[in-house]
Scaffold this motif. Sequence first.
Motif: not given
Length: 499
Positions: A245-268
């Motif tokens: 489970p921890y493998v695909y949980v980390l994969l999902i968290v990584g993808i969500l972090s990517g979404v947050l990165f795109v949002y943060a870059e638009k506001k930075a």
Amino acid sequence: MSRQDFTPIPSPETISKPREAAFIALMVMTQLLTQAGLAQTVVPGQFISRTMGVAGDAGEISWFTAAFSLGVGTFILIAGRLGDLYGYKNIFLISYVWLALWYMLCGISHYSGNVIFFDVTRFCQGLAYAFATPNSIALLGHFYPPGPRRNLGMALFGGIAPGGFVIGALFSSMFLETTTWPWIFYSGAFVACAMVGLGWLIIPKRIGSPDEGVFDYLGAFTGVTCLVLFNFAWNQGPVVGWDKPYVYVLLIVGILSGVLFVYAEKKAKNPLIPPSVINRDILFMLGCIATGWSSFGIWNFYTFQWGTLILGESPTRVSIQFIPCMIAGMCCSLLTGGVLIRKLPTSAVMVIAMACFLVGSCLMATRPVGQIYWAQMFVSCIIMTGGMDISFPAGVMIMSNRLPKHQQGISASVVATTVNYSISIGLGFAGTVQYYLQKNGASEMKAMRGCFYMGIGLSGLAMMIGLVFLGSQFVFPVPGEKSEPDSDSAPAEDVDGKV
């Protein structure tokens, strides 16, 4: 002091020819040493695995190389920006001090026998090159105005990559045959110390005016988190299995972090990747580089594994077989900087490079056991080198010419991140294929062929992206694209992008 007061000492007009040659050679050495660092576990991986107690574990062995590429590919994203803020030369020197430390610790890990400790030292070596690479490119890009001299420096930087890998492979093989594998890394520490001393003496002063912006901490955190977790999941999956489970949980968290990165870059206010840099053509170009270099990472790693494990050849013999890549790589880079990037549209250059990745991967995937070197492997080495040394210099030149001088570190970061991260991800994809094929009873040879087929799939995708890119440039050209100046006299942009 204003940006206009930051004139390099000596300037491009006053620097002596010997010092200029030494300066360019020193910057190019960063690329050579990065690729040599990649080879330092591709070649002796089987020997290191015995010391660490993981002999025969393909997933763990691939981590030796993937950890290095992960360090390089992940932190380049922020390294270029730090160079813009605090000085390219400063970051360059600090990175090699850090590298010397972790090379020593990597050699010492021999006594611990702990594979996790070894992987951490490899990651930290990659981290050092992550900071050295974009700042070396930025030093070249900022010292020279757009034109033939800058293009020559960029072409040499890209062209040395195959030579760096071959030199790293040959020296690693020599150490294996004359002493023990830790000396591969002890020697690396000595070279890193030499780079610090030479860099202090040779690199001109005041290259690059400090950017007056602030560092994007939120973007850096979310971006690095995304890259680390996404990559870790794909490379850990083949080791422990995707049913954990921890493998695909980390994969999902990584993808969500990517979404947050795109949002943060638009506001930075001062994003890591300025929106003005990215347009449709740049995205196509990075898509080609990402998929093409992923296939290269697979080809590179498994070609060595094929030679040593399937054909039973010595590491030195396999390393020698890659020597033609050195000559072909330099020729391709000079051709790219001198002709292709000046005469052809960006999309056409990328299609040529992606075709090289595809054909080179096909040749190795279909090579029969026992076939002579000159029939397919030699041709594959030459063609695959074309993919590397056409795509990388072209990408760096295009990005460098789109940014003002005080943001050259960002341009280097974007391309270098894509290249090195893609190598690591490609190994994760191939490792997953190998894991499940062998789990289902496939022989080692068939599992390796499956990895080569994975490389064909990625290079085929790269070719498709390149062809769509080519069509889009002709049907829907991007308005206002800046053509490359033809001489060193072209004016540089100031902070507002004005001439």
